[in-house]
Design an enzyme around this catalytic site. Structure first.
Site, mmCIF file in Angstrom:
data_model
loop_
_atom_site.group_PDB
_atom_site.id
_atom_site.type_symbol
_atom_site.label_atom_id
_atom_site.label_comp_id
_atom_site.label_asym_id
_atom_site.label_seq_id
_atom_site.Cartn_x
_atom_site.Cartn_y
_atom_site.Cartn_z
ATOM 1 N N GLU A 1 0.835 -1.210 0.000
ATOM 2 C CA GLU A 1 0.000 0.000 0.000
ATOM 3 C C GLU A 1 0.865 1.254 0.000
ATOM 4 O OE1 GLU A 1 -3.550 2.168 2.583
ATOM 5 O OE2 GLU A 1 -2.301 0.633 3.524
ATOM 6 N N GLU B 1 -11.588 2.787 6.371
ATOM 7 C CA GLU B 1 -10.475 2.929 7.307
ATOM 8 C C GLU B 1 -10.356 4.403 7.710
ATOM 9 O OE1 GLU B 1 -5.909 1.283 7.765
ATOM 10 O OE2 GLU B 1 -6.411 2.481 6.014
#
Length: 264
Positions: free
Chosen positions: A142, A244
């Site tokens: 990521e 998130e």
């Protein structure tokens, strides 16, 4: 219709960690994700997840020593990285039925350049991909923004896809977090269309969302959420979208954004 997974490391912090599966299920989430679940035995978490009737769709590999944000790209930490994957990340993923593990790259060591440490990340992930394949797990890298994570190795989407291409494994993909991507590079509509295209040579394995600039609920800030969610749907994204974010005024008080997408 986008399918949302609640991140129970940032959301539902009003509940003990083991109770957050049920709390998310009560609010209509069919799936959850988490960051670092390793303080609770995997068997305990598995029972609570199963009782709540939700999927766990993503967890993070251990971050490394205090203050670290992963060690996969840190020279000299190869043994520790491999042990953390074999002894913690993959056993937890298997016990919890979790198909994805985010492997954090870590910070570029002082005095080194990204190009110096990239071979360490690629070598570690090539090894890890074989181990993860045996466990039926996909590994994700990521890109994180440098405002929140100064010195982090991986910042841009194109670099993430470059890493995945260099590894060349079917079970390694990019985790595309719209919050981080907007801060670093923007142009999200074009990037979603490019990287979610099934014909793209490397794949996105998971999406995540949070408001910019405050990382709150995806209902405010500088992004046009209605447009982005509709685009994700239009592009036929088959996976989960991880919520998130850090609730601004309590988890349940901030779930208005989720109601149009609630399936239960």
């Amino acid at each position: 219709m986008p399918r949302f997974a609640a991140n129970i490391s940032l959301m539902y912090t009003e509940w003990p960690f083991v109770d957050r599966f049920a709390a998310a299920a009560d609010d209509g989430f069919e799936a959850v994700e988490c960051q670092f679940p390793y303080e609770v035995p995997a068997e305990t978490l598995a029972r609570r997840r199963e009782a709540a009737g939700v999927e766990l769709v993503l967890l993070n590999a251990p971050p490394g020593p205090a203050g670290a944000r992963g060690i996969a790209a840190v020279p000299g930490q190869e043994t520790a990285f491999r042990a953390s994957l074999l002894e913690q990340a993959l056993p937890y993923a298997q016990a919890l039925g979790c198909p994805r593990v985010h492997v954090m790259s870590g910070f570029v060591p002082d005095g080194r350049e990204r190009a110096d440490v990239q071979p360490t990340l690629v070598d570690n992930l090539r090894w890890a991909a074989d181990e993860a394949a045996r466990a039926g797990v996909t590994l994700l890298v990521e890109p994180l923004n440098g405002r929140d994570n100064p010195g982090y190795f991986l910042n841009r989407q194109d670099h993430g896809h470059e890493i995945v291409a260099a590894i060349g494994a079917a079970n390694v993909a990019v985790q595309f977090d719209l919050y981080h991507a907007q801060i670093v590079e923007g142009d999200l509509s074009v990037k979603l269309a490019r990287y979610l295209d099934p014909a793209h040579p490397t794949k996105v394995g998971h999406l995540q969302v949070a408001a910019v600039p405050d990382r709150g609920e995806p209902d405010a800030g500088e992004l046009a959420w209605g447009h982005l969610f509709a685009l994700i749907d239009q592009l036929g994204w088959p996976g989960w979208v991880g919520a998130e974010y850090r609730p601004r005024a309590g988890t349940r008080a901030g779930l208005g954004w989720f109601q149009p997408w609630r399936r239960r």
